[in-house]
Write a protein that holds these residues in place. Structure first.
Motif, PDB file in Angstrom:
ATOM      1  N   GLY A  11       3.161 -58.140  12.469  1.00 15.59           N
ATOM      2  CA  GLY A  11       2.120 -58.857  13.203  1.00 15.59           C
ATOM      3  C   GLY A  11       2.012 -60.288  12.705  1.00 15.59           C
ATOM      4  O   GLY A  11       2.991 -60.867  12.206  1.00 15.59           O
ATOM      5  N   ASN A  12       0.809 -60.833  12.797  1.00 14.77           N
ATOM      6  CA  ASN A  12       0.629 -62.247  12.432  1.00 14.77           C
ATOM      7  C   ASN A  12       0.976 -62.525  10.975  1.00 14.77           C
ATOM      8  O   ASN A  12       1.729 -63.457  10.677  1.00 14.77           O
ATOM      9  CB  ASN A  12      -0.826 -62.662  12.687  1.00 14.77           C
ATOM     10  N   VAL A  13       0.420 -61.718  10.059  1.00 11.39           N
ATOM     11  CA  VAL A  13       0.685 -61.989   8.639  1.00 11.39           C
ATOM     12  C   VAL A  13       2.143 -61.660   8.303  1.00 11.39           C
ATOM     13  O   VAL A  13       2.854 -62.474   7.706  1.00 11.39           O
ATOM     14  CB  VAL A  13      -0.256 -61.175   7.715  1.00 11.39           C
ATOM     15  N   ASP A  33       8.032 -52.460  11.688  1.00  7.49           N
ATOM     16  CA  ASP A  33       6.763 -52.237  12.385  1.00  7.49           C
ATOM     17  C   ASP A  33       6.861 -50.942  13.164  1.00  7.49           C
ATOM     18  O   ASP A  33       7.958 -50.474  13.483  1.00  7.49           O
ATOM     19  CB  ASP A  33       6.444 -53.395  13.344  1.00  7.49           C
ATOM     20  N   ILE A  34       5.708 -50.375  13.465  1.00  8.36           N
ATOM     21  CA  ILE A  34       5.673 -49.113  14.204  1.00  8.36           C
ATOM     22  C   ILE A  34       5.982 -49.337  15.697  1.00  8.36           C
ATOM     23  O   ILE A  34       6.435 -48.435  16.390  1.00  8.36           O
ATOM     24  CB  ILE A  34       4.295 -48.441  13.993  1.00  8.36           C
ATOM     25  N   ILE A  35       5.738 -50.542  16.190  1.00  6.13           N
ATOM     26  CA  ILE A  35       5.951 -50.820  17.619  1.00  6.13           C
ATOM     27  C   ILE A  35       7.434 -51.120  17.874  1.00  6.13           C
ATOM     28  O   ILE A  35       8.007 -52.033  17.269  1.00  6.13           O
ATOM     29  CB  ILE A  35       5.095 -52.015  18.091  1.00  6.13           C
ATOM     30  N   THR A  77       1.793 -55.400   5.078  1.00  6.64           N
ATOM     31  CA  THR A  77       0.752 -56.054   5.892  1.00  6.64           C
ATOM     32  C   THR A  77       0.358 -55.163   7.068  1.00  6.64           C
ATOM     33  O   THR A  77      -0.369 -55.611   7.952  1.00  6.64           O
ATOM     34  CB  THR A  77       1.251 -57.406   6.457  1.00  6.64           C
ATOM     35  N   GLY A  79      -1.412 -52.606   9.481  1.00  6.65           N
ATOM     36  CA  GLY A  79      -2.811 -52.209   9.618  1.00  6.65           C
ATOM     37  C   GLY A  79      -3.493 -53.033  10.676  1.00  6.65           C
ATOM     38  O   GLY A  79      -2.881 -53.907  11.269  1.00  6.65           O
ATOM     39  N   ILE A  80      -4.776 -52.728  10.886  1.00  5.94           N
ATOM     40  CA  ILE A  80      -5.504 -53.522  11.883  1.00  5.94           C
ATOM     41  C   ILE A  80      -6.256 -54.648  11.179  1.00  5.94           C
ATOM     42  O   ILE A  80      -6.721 -54.490  10.054  1.00  5.94           O
ATOM     43  CB  ILE A  80      -6.483 -52.648  12.710  1.00  5.94           C
ATOM     44  N   PRO A  81      -6.354 -55.806  11.846  1.00  8.70           N
ATOM     45  CA  PRO A  81      -7.149 -56.905  11.286  1.00  8.70           C
ATOM     46  C   PRO A  81      -8.596 -56.835  11.773  1.00  8.70           C
ATOM     47  O   PRO A  81      -8.931 -56.029  12.635  1.00  8.70           O
ATOM     48  CB  PRO A  81      -6.455 -58.149  11.847  1.00  8.70           C
ATOM     49  N   ASN A  95      -6.922 -48.157   8.114  1.00  8.58           N
ATOM     50  CA  ASN A  95      -5.868 -48.746   7.287  1.00  8.58           C
ATOM     51  C   ASN A  95      -5.469 -47.865   6.106  1.00  8.58           C
ATOM     52  O   ASN A  95      -4.321 -47.938   5.645  1.00  8.58           O
ATOM     53  CB  ASN A  95      -6.283 -50.146   6.827  1.00  8.58           C
ATOM     54  N   ILE A  98      -2.728 -45.611   7.423  1.00  8.35           N
ATOM     55  CA  ILE A  98      -1.489 -46.386   7.620  1.00  8.35           C
ATOM     56  C   ILE A  98      -0.852 -46.688   6.260  1.00  8.35           C
ATOM     57  O   ILE A  98       0.350 -46.500   6.056  1.00  8.35           O
ATOM     58  CB  ILE A  98      -1.791 -47.696   8.395  1.00  8.35           C
ATOM     59  N   ASN A 120      -6.169 -55.018   4.453  1.00 15.04           N
ATOM     60  CA  ASN A 120      -7.564 -54.914   3.996  1.00 15.04           C
ATOM     61  C   ASN A 120      -8.192 -53.560   4.324  1.00 15.04           C
ATOM     62  O   ASN A 120      -7.719 -52.896   5.237  1.00 15.04           O
ATOM     63  CB  ASN A 120      -8.379 -56.031   4.670  1.00 15.04           C
TER      64      ASN A 120
END
Ligand code: APR
Length: 311
Positions: A11-13, A33-35, A77, A79-81, A95, A98, A120
């Motif tokens: 993702g972003n990070v 990534d899972i996607i 990294t 997880g969900i933000p 998280n 995950i 986080n």
């Protein structure tokens, strides 16, 4: 490259971490990534930028962990933000699941690697990774203090109109509202900021630092910060890969240091090829000690929530 870093979460990070690593030619990167398609697509896009950016680091994307085998470092990294109005702690149940799953996969393929945790709520996620990996404490490190200190440094430089390169700052404690910025140990060209700014202005910068993540979330609305978090994670990875023995504030496993046991919390550590090579114990005033204790209590609360979730 002769080093390999796996980044989990594209993702972003994660994608920005991957970009920074290859553009600095620190290591080859495996982006997981899972996607389906996302890590492969971002890796290919970054690979196609390499001729223009002039680097020869390799990067591939994957949805499974075989390609991550024998990584020197793994940066997690996944997880969900946060969304506006959420605290980092609101992410814990999603998280934690995950983090456990990812860490088990990583440990299977890279039993000797060093984990840098970014997801986080940070200190609690370090615990999950520590338990799921079975790694010794020196090989599980959380990214928080470098980011929080960078934010504090940016605000100090803006306030005093000086180069960020002249600034130095220390932020200890958990990565949350109870973090403990230490103005006494924060300097500009070696001069403590307590000699350069009024107490009111220091307090304002300290408050802005503690709310630094939320300030970005409220502006972005659809996610959380990633440029500064990725810079911070890569500084830690570089210190380890190059065995720099660099002292940085990180979430580290404490076994009695600072009076805390079996707890991850932000303290100054020496980073080298073995991960955390030393926990630096600095003298704290009574009020700093009290603030660190309060921060440790809030990390302990999250640990208790984790126990309940696991039951
Ligand atoms: N395995 C691998 N990747 C996963 C998994 C999993 N089990 N679950 C989620 N992911 C991936 C998502 O598919 C997504 O691509 O993690 C990525 C997270 O990316 P973003 O949603 O863009 O979130 P980001 O801003 O990168 O933040 C990630 O870092 O700073 C912390 O609080 C932040 O916990 C958050 C994490």
């Amino acid at each position: 490259m002769d080093k390999k870093i796996t980044v989990v979460g594209a993702g972003n990070v994660g994608a920005t971490v991957a970009q920074r690593i290859i553009e600095k030619e620190l290591a080859d990167v495996v982006l997981i990534d899972i996607i389906e398609g996302v890590p492969q697509g971002k890796a290919l896009d970054l690979k196609e930028a390499a001729p223009v950016e002039k680097h020869d680091a390799d990067i591939i994307g994957a949805n499974t962990y075989e390609a991550s085998a024998n990584s020197d470092i793994v940066i997690i990294t996944a997880g969900i933000p946060r969304k506006p109005g959420m605290s980092r702690d609101d992410l814990i149940s999603t998280n934690a699941g995950i983090m456990k799953n990812v860490t088990q996969q990583i440990a299977k393929f890279s039993p000797n690697t060093i984990l840098i945790i970014v997801s986080n709520p940070l200190d609690a996620m370090c615990h999950v990774a520590y338990e799921a990996s079975g790694f010794p404490g020196n090989r599980v490190i959380g990214m928080a203090g470098v980011l929080d200190s960078a934010r504090f440094r940016a605000f100090i430089a803006m306030e005093l109109n000086v180069s960020v390169e002249n600034t130095h700052a220390f932020v200890l404690g958990g990565h949350g509202d109870t973090m403990v910025p230490l103005p006494r140990y924060s300097t500009v060209a070696g001069i403590p900021i307590t000699e350069l700014m009024s107490e009111d202005r220091i307090n304002a910068l300290v408050t802005r630092t503690a709310n630094g993540g939320a300030e970005i979330v409220s502006l972005l609305k659809t996610g959380s910060a990633y440029y500064a978090p990725s810079s911070a994670a890569v500084e830690m990875a570089e210190a380890i890969l190059k065995d720099k023995k660099k002292i940085l504030p990180c979430a580290a496993y404490l076994d009695g240091e600072y009076g805390f046991k079996d707890l991850f919390i932000g303290v100054p550590v020496k980073l080298g090829k073995n991960g955390v090579e030393e926990i630096i114990q600095i003298n704290l005033t009574e009020s700093e000690k009290a603030a660190l204790q309060k921060s440790a209590n809030s990390v302990q609360d999250l640990k208790n929530i984790l126990k309940k979730l696991a039951a």
